[in-house]
Motif scaffolding. Structure first.
Motif, short mmCIF file in Angstrom:
data_model
loop_
_atom_site.label_atom_id
_atom_site.label_comp_id
_atom_site.label_asym_id
_atom_site.label_seq_id
_atom_site.Cartn_x
_atom_site.Cartn_y
_atom_site.Cartn_z
N ALA A 39 43.62 54.96 -40.42
CA ALA A 39 42.94 54.16 -41.44
C ALA A 39 41.43 54.20 -41.24
CB ALA A 39 43.45 52.72 -41.41
N ASP A 99 39.38 50.01 -48.00
CA ASP A 99 38.33 50.96 -47.62
C ASP A 99 38.92 52.14 -46.85
OD1 ASP A 99 36.31 49.35 -48.75
OD2 ASP A 99 36.21 48.14 -46.93
N GLY A 100 40.04 51.92 -46.17
CA GLY A 100 40.72 52.99 -45.43
C GLY A 100 42.20 52.72 -45.35
N ASP A 160 40.15 57.61 -42.25
CA ASP A 160 40.15 57.67 -43.71
C ASP A 160 38.92 56.96 -44.26
OD1 ASP A 160 41.33 58.27 -46.33
OD2 ASP A 160 41.73 56.11 -46.44
N TYR A 161 38.61 55.77 -43.72
CA TYR A 161 37.41 55.04 -44.14
C TYR A 161 36.16 55.86 -43.88
CZ TYR A 161 33.32 52.16 -43.74
OH TYR A 161 32.03 51.71 -43.85
N GLU A 162 36.05 56.41 -42.68
CA GLU A 162 34.85 57.18 -42.33
C GLU A 162 34.68 58.39 -43.24
OE1 GLU A 162 34.47 56.02 -37.60
OE2 GLU A 162 35.62 57.80 -38.15
N ARG A 166 35.80 58.68 -46.36
CA ARG A 166 35.40 58.18 -47.68
C ARG A 166 33.94 57.78 -47.69
NH1 ARG A 166 40.14 54.23 -50.01
NH2 ARG A 166 41.94 55.45 -49.34
#
Length: 169
Positions: A117, A27-28, A120-122, A124
């Protein structure tokens, strides 16, 4: 010549690192590195209901870098995103029972890789992928052989000639 003194917990995490690997459809993903010492860390996270349910990592580096990545993976698992983002390098070093002063930067890398990470998840999750700023190439040519080296390199990676170390990197 100096020798680093590591705690038993650092040595245990180095010898038996936890959560090593990748999450192929993570996810991230967060990747950081330190060009001065060569340590690289990539963290992969799985998130469910705002909580980190799985963490994996790959680390290229020294004893401290591997131990830090292992401990960060353990500390982050099960935490909310906000709790994990609040994890500081001091928390990581304390969990390991301390780090030699010259290895403190490894705890900074661990905290930063996890945070990257999560960011990156947030990004996405919001549908707006993060634009990572282009890093300027910071290299210096060796006066002996002309090979390009990082500004922080003390010796040429090709011929071993001494280089000037720059504080800009």
């Amino acid at each position: 010549m100096f020798t680093e003194k590591y705690t038993e917990k650092v040595l245990e995490h180095f010898a038996n690192p936890r959560n090593v690997g990748e999450i192929p459809d993570a996810d991230g993903v967060g990747e950081v590195g330190n060009p001065a010492c060569g340590d690289m860390m990539t963290f992969y996270i799985r998130v469910q209901d705002g909580r980190i349910t799985d963490v994996k990592y790959k680390t290229f580096g020294c004893v401290a870098a591997i131990a830090v990545a292992s401990v960060v993976s353990e500390l982050a698992k099960g935490k909310t995103l906000e709790e994990a983002k609040a994890l500081r390098n001091e928390d990581i070093a304390r969990e390991l029972g301390g780090l030699p002063k010259q290895k403190w930067h490894c705890s900074v890398l661990g905290a930063k890789a996890l945070k990257e990470a999560i960011l990156d998840y947030e990004a996405r999750a919001s549908g707006k992928p993060r634009e990572k700023p282009a890093r300027p190439k910071r290299k210096q040519a060796c006066p002996e052989c002309g090979v390009e080296n990082p500004l922080t390199a003390r010796f040429c990676m090709q011929c071993g000639a001494p280089l000037e170390v720059s504080c800009e990197a």
